[in-house]
Design a protein around this motif. Structure first.
Motif, PDB file in Angstrom:
ATOM      1  N   UNK A   1      17.773   6.124  -3.142  1.00  0.00           N
ATOM      2  CA  UNK A   1      17.291   4.744  -3.245  1.00  0.00           C
ATOM      3  C   UNK A   1      17.104   4.125  -1.861  1.00  0.00           C
ATOM      4  N   UNK A   2      18.060   4.383  -0.971  1.00  0.00           N
ATOM      5  CA  UNK A   2      17.978   3.817   0.372  1.00  0.00           C
ATOM      6  C   UNK A   2      16.808   4.415   1.155  1.00  0.00           C
ATOM      7  N   UNK A   3      16.629   5.740   1.068  1.00  0.00           N
ATOM      8  CA  UNK A   3      15.602   6.395   1.866  1.00  0.00           C
ATOM      9  C   UNK A   3      14.191   6.191   1.361  1.00  0.00           C
ATOM     10  N   UNK A   4      14.001   6.326   0.037  1.00  0.00           N
ATOM     11  CA  UNK A   4      12.645   6.220  -0.522  1.00  0.00           C
ATOM     12  C   UNK A   4      12.361   4.863  -1.158  1.00  0.00           C
ATOM     13  N   UNK A   5      13.403   4.163  -1.618  1.00  0.00           N
ATOM     14  CA  UNK A   5      13.198   2.890  -2.300  1.00  0.00           C
ATOM     15  C   UNK A   5      13.068   1.696  -1.376  1.00  0.00           C
ATOM     16  N   UNK A   6      13.866   1.669  -0.309  1.00  0.00           N
ATOM     17  CA  UNK A   6      13.828   0.527   0.613  1.00  0.00           C
ATOM     18  C   UNK A   6      12.437   0.287   1.207  1.00  0.00           C
ATOM     19  N   UNK A   7      11.710   1.326   1.642  1.00  0.00           N
ATOM     20  CA  UNK A   7      10.362   1.079   2.192  1.00  0.00           C
ATOM     21  C   UNK A   7       9.418   0.384   1.221  1.00  0.00           C
ATOM     22  N   UNK A   8       9.573   0.655  -0.083  1.00  0.00           N
ATOM     23  CA  UNK A   8       8.697   0.021  -1.073  1.00  0.00           C
ATOM     24  C   UNK A   8       8.882  -1.495  -1.058  1.00  0.00           C
ATOM     25  N   UNK A   9      10.118  -1.950  -0.861  1.00  0.00           N
ATOM     26  CA  UNK A   9      10.426  -3.381  -0.867  1.00  0.00           C
ATOM     27  C   UNK A   9       9.639  -4.128   0.209  1.00  0.00           C
ATOM     28  N   UNK A  10       9.330  -3.446   1.313  1.00  0.00           N
ATOM     29  CA  UNK A  10       8.631  -4.100   2.422  1.00  0.00           C
ATOM     30  C   UNK A  10       7.135  -3.747   2.471  1.00  0.00           C
ATOM     31  N   UNK A  11       6.779  -2.561   2.041  1.00  0.00           N
ATOM     32  CA  UNK A  11       5.372  -2.149   2.100  1.00  0.00           C
ATOM     33  C   UNK A  11       4.530  -2.918   1.080  1.00  0.00           C
ATOM     34  N   UNK A  12       5.070  -3.155  -0.113  1.00  0.00           N
ATOM     35  CA  UNK A  12       4.304  -3.861  -1.149  1.00  0.00           C
ATOM     36  C   UNK A  12       3.932  -5.285  -0.706  1.00  0.00           C
ATOM     37  N   UNK A  13       4.867  -6.110  -0.184  1.00  0.00           N
ATOM     38  CA  UNK A  13       4.456  -7.439   0.309  1.00  0.00           C
ATOM     39  C   UNK A  13       3.467  -7.355   1.467  1.00  0.00           C
ATOM     40  N   UNK A  14       3.659  -6.388   2.364  1.00  0.00           N
ATOM     41  CA  UNK A  14       2.715  -6.221   3.476  1.00  0.00           C
ATOM     42  C   UNK A  14       1.327  -5.875   2.951  1.00  0.00           C
ATOM     43  N   UNK A  15       1.247  -4.991   1.973  1.00  0.00           N
ATOM     44  CA  UNK A  15      -0.025  -4.599   1.386  1.00  0.00           C
ATOM     45  C   UNK A  15      -0.696  -5.787   0.695  1.00  0.00           C
ATOM     46  N   UNK A  16       0.091  -6.594  -0.007  1.00  0.00           N
ATOM     47  CA  UNK A  16      -0.464  -7.781  -0.669  1.00  0.00           C
ATOM     48  C   UNK A  16      -0.996  -8.785   0.351  1.00  0.00           C
ATOM     49  N   UNK A  17      -0.252  -8.980   1.439  1.00  0.00           N
ATOM     50  CA  UNK A  17      -0.692  -9.910   2.480  1.00  0.00           C
ATOM     51  C   UNK A  17      -1.984  -9.431   3.141  1.00  0.00           C
ATOM     52  N   UNK A  18      -2.071  -8.132   3.407  1.00  0.00           N
ATOM     53  CA  UNK A  18      -3.287  -7.580   4.007  1.00  0.00           C
ATOM     54  C   UNK A  18      -4.473  -7.742   3.060  1.00  0.00           C
ATOM     55  N   UNK A  19      -4.264  -7.449   1.785  1.00  0.00           N
ATOM     56  CA  UNK A  19      -5.364  -7.520   0.816  1.00  0.00           C
ATOM     57  C   UNK A  19      -5.860  -8.951   0.627  1.00  0.00           C
ATOM     58  N   UNK A  20      -4.928  -9.911   0.609  1.00  0.00           N
ATOM     59  CA  UNK A  20      -5.303 -11.298   0.340  1.00  0.00           C
ATOM     60  C   UNK A  20      -5.750 -12.050   1.587  1.00  0.00           C
ATOM     61  N   UNK A  21      -5.191 -11.708   2.754  1.00  0.00           N
ATOM     62  CA  UNK A  21      -5.436 -12.508   3.961  1.00  0.00           C
ATOM     63  C   UNK A  21      -6.184 -11.767   5.065  1.00  0.00           C
ATOM     64  N   UNK A  22      -6.012 -10.468   5.186  1.00  0.00           N
ATOM     65  CA  UNK A  22      -6.653  -9.707   6.273  1.00  0.00           C
ATOM     66  C   UNK A  22      -7.283  -8.430   5.729  1.00  0.00           C
ATOM     67  N   UNK A  23      -8.127  -8.590   4.737  1.00  0.00           N
ATOM     68  CA  UNK A  23      -8.754  -7.443   4.080  1.00  0.00           C
ATOM     69  C   UNK A  23      -9.940  -6.940   4.902  1.00  0.00           C
ATOM     70  N   UNK A  24      -9.617  -6.426   6.098  1.00  0.00           N
ATOM     71  CA  UNK A  24     -10.643  -6.014   7.050  1.00  0.00           C
ATOM     72  C   UNK A  24     -10.389  -4.584   7.475  1.00  0.00           C
ATOM     73  N   UNK A  25     -11.451  -3.779   7.451  1.00  0.00           N
ATOM     74  CA  UNK A  25     -11.396  -2.393   7.930  1.00  0.00           C
ATOM     75  C   UNK A  25     -10.224  -1.631   7.319  1.00  0.00           C
ATOM     76  N   UNK A  26      -9.450  -0.922   8.142  1.00  0.00           N
ATOM     77  CA  UNK A  26      -8.363  -0.058   7.649  1.00  0.00           C
ATOM     78  C   UNK A  26      -7.004  -0.736   7.698  1.00  0.00           C
ATOM     79  N   UNK A  27      -6.981  -2.064   7.820  1.00  0.00           N
ATOM     80  CA  UNK A  27      -5.736  -2.828   7.875  1.00  0.00           C
ATOM     81  C   UNK A  27      -4.897  -2.436   9.088  1.00  0.00           C
TER      82      UNK A  27
END
Length: 433
Positions: free
Chosen positions: A273-299
Motif C-alpha cells: 500500500x505504501x509503495x504502490x498506493x501512496x503515489x496514486x493519492x498524489x498523481x490523481x489530483x495532479x492529473x486532474x489539475x493538468x487536465x482542467x487547468x493546463x491541458x497543453x502538450x504532454x503536461x
C-alpha cells in the motif's frame, strides 16, 4: 492564384515548424509551435476577410493572395509589392519594422521560381544568425543529454529485468526482504520504460509529414497528445513509486535493526500500500489539475507551480524521511559495532551497507534541486542541474540492481549452487568445453 496549399507553401510551414522548435524562446519549443500556429491561423483568417471585403482594381493586376507566409494585396504589373513581416513569427518584436516583398510580373502574374514556387524576399523577417548559432549549440547539448539518459535507462532496464528474473526464479531467494527489492526493481523498470515510450511517441509525433493545414491541426490537437500524456502520467507515478519503495526499504531495514518499531507480524501488504498506493493519492489530483487547468502538450511544462508541488512535495517528504532514517540507522550500526555484538546477523549488515549507500544518492540531489525547476533556472546552472538529474535518475536503476542483487552474497551463492548443479546434470557439455 487562390491555391494556398502548393508544394512551395508546404515547405514554408515545415521551415516555420523547425524555426519555432529551436527558436530563442527560453523553454517549451512545442508550446511555442502551438502558439505560433494559433497566431498563424488568426493572421490567415484576417487576411482572407480583408481579401473578401476590398474591391478589385480595374485593368491588369496581380491577384491578391495568401501564400501561407504573408498576406498580399493586388499588385501593379512590373512593380515590387512590400508588406510588413507577419505578426505570428515568434521573433516578431525583433523584426516588426521589416518588410517582405514579392514581384508582380508585366503579365499580371506573381513572379515564381522553377515555374511553381513563389518568389519572395523575407530576409528582413528572419531571426538574427547570432542567436541561431547559440540555439544550435544548446540543441546539440540537449541531444547529448538525451543520448546519456537513453543509455542509462536502457542499461538500467536490462539489469533490472535480469535482477527480477533472478529473485523470482530461485525459490530460496523468495522472502519478504527480496519481495521488497523486487517491487523496487519493478518501479525503476516501469519508470525507464515510460521515459523511453514517451520519447518514442514525441519523435513519432513531431516527425510526421505535414503537407496541409489539416495536418497541423491534427498535430497540435489534444487527441495527438493523448499517448504522450499517458506516458507522462505513468512516468510521474513511477517516480513517486521509486521514492516510496525506497522509503519501504528504509523502514524495513529500520525494523530489522531496531526490532521494537514493529512486531514480528508480516507487514508486506502494508508495504504494498505504501509503495504502490501512496503515489496514486498524489498523481490523481495532479492529473486532474493538468487536465482542467493546463491541458497543453504532454503536461511537461509548469506554468502554475502550485500544480507542480502536488507531486514534488511527497517526493521531498519521502527524501527527508529517508535521510532521517539514514541518520538513525547509522547511529544504531555504530552503537552495535562499538558493542561488538557477535550475534548480529550478517545479512543485516550487508543490507544496511547497501541502503546507506543508496539513501544519500537517492535523496540529496532531490533536496538540492527541489526548488530549482527547469522553468526557474537559466544559463550554466540549468545545464548543470539537468545533467546531474538525468545522469542520477537514468543510472539509478542500474545501481539499485547491482547493490541489491548482483553484489548480494546470498544471490551469488545461490547462483553458484545452481551452476554447479547444472554442470553435474550436463557432464557431457562440461567435458566438451
Amino acid at each position: 492564384m487562390r491555391d494556398v496549399l502548393g508544394s512551395g507553401y508546404r515547405r514554408s510551414l515545415i521551415h516555420l515548424a523547425w524555426m519555432c522548435l529551436f527558436s530563442s524562446v527560453p523553454h517549451g519549443g512545442a508550446k511555442v509551435l502551438e502558439k505560433t500556429f494559433e497566431e498563424w491561423m488568426r493572421y490567415r483568417d484576417e487576411c482572407l476577410r480583408r481579401m473578401a471585403s476590398e474591391p478589385y482594381p480595374a485593368g491588369l493586376f496581380c491577384n491578391r493572395t495568401f501564400d501561407m507566409y504573408a498576406c498580399w494585396p493586388d499588385g501593379s504589373p512590373g512593380t515590387a509589392v512590400n508588406v510588413s513581416c507577419p505578426f505570428y513569427l515568434p521573433w516578431f518584436e525583433k523584426v516588426k519594422h521589416g518588410l517582405v516583398s514579392r514581384r508582380c510580373g508585366a503579365d499580371g502574374q506573381w513572379v515564381t521560381v522553377n515555374g511553381s514556387q513563389p518568389w519572395r524576399d523575407y530576409s528582413q523577417c528572419e531571426e538574427e544568425m547570432e542567436s541561431t548559432v547559440e540555439e544550435e549549440g544548446a540543441r546539440r547539448l540537449m541531444v547529448s543529454f538525451k543520448v546519456l539518459y537513453t543509455v542509462g535507462y536502457s542499461l538500467s532496464l536490462l539489469t533490472l529485468v535480469s535482477a527480477l528474473l533472478i529473485l523470482t526464479v530461485f525459490r530460496k531467494l523468495r522472502c519478504t526482504r527480496n519481495y521488497i527489492h523486487a517491487n523496487l526493481f519493478a518501479s525503476f523498470g516501469l519508470r525507464a520504460t515510460s521515459v523511453m515510450v514517451k520519447d518514442a511517441l514525441l519523435e513519432k509525433r513531431w516527425g510526421m509529414e505535414v503537407v496541409q493545414v489539416a495536418d497541423w491541426e491534427a498535430l497540435l490537437s489534444h487527441e495527438a497528445a493523448l499517448g504522450c500524456r499517458v506516458a507522462q502520467v505513468l512516468m510521474q507515478y513511477c517516480i513517486l513509486a521509486n521514492h516510496y519503495w525506497f522509503l519501504v526499504e528504509a523502514v524495513y531495514l529500520y525494523k530489522l535493526l531496531i526490532g521494537a518499531v514493529f512486531s514480528e507480524k508480516n507487514y508486506y501488504r502494508l508495504y504494498l500500500y505504501l509503495g504502490w498506493g501512496t503515489p496514486v493519492v498524489f498523481v490523481v489530483p495532479w492529473m486532474a489539475a493538468k487536465y482542467l487547468k493546463e491541458n497543453v502538450e504532454c503536461w511537461a511544462l509548469n506554468e502554475n507551480m502550485a500544480y507542480w508541488w502536488i507531486i514534488r512535495i511527497p517526493i521531498l517528504l519521502a527524501s527527508l524521511i529517508n535521510l532521517l532514517i539514514f541518520m538513525r540507522i547509522l547511529k544504531v550500526i555504530l552503537a552495535k559495532l562499538r558493542a561488538n555484538q557477535k550475534g548480529y546477523a550478517d545479512y543485516k549488515l550487508r543490507l544496511a551497507k547497501a541502503t546507506l549507500t543508496l539513501i544519500p544518492l537517492f535523496g540529496i540531489h532531490e533536496v538540492v534541486f527541489i526548488f530549482a525547476t527547469d522553468e526557474q533556472t537559466t544559463g550554466i546552472l540549468r545545464y548543470v542541474k539537468v545533467f546531474f538529474t538525468l545522469f542520477l535518475n537514468s543510472f539509478q536503476g542500474f545501481l539499485v540492481a547491482v547493490l541489491y542483487c548482483f553484489a548480494n552474497k546470498e544471490v551469488k551463492s545461490e547462483m553458484k549452487k545452481k551452476w554447479q548443479l547444472w554442470k553435474l546434470d550436463h557432464p557431457a557439455l562440461c567435458c566438451a568445453q
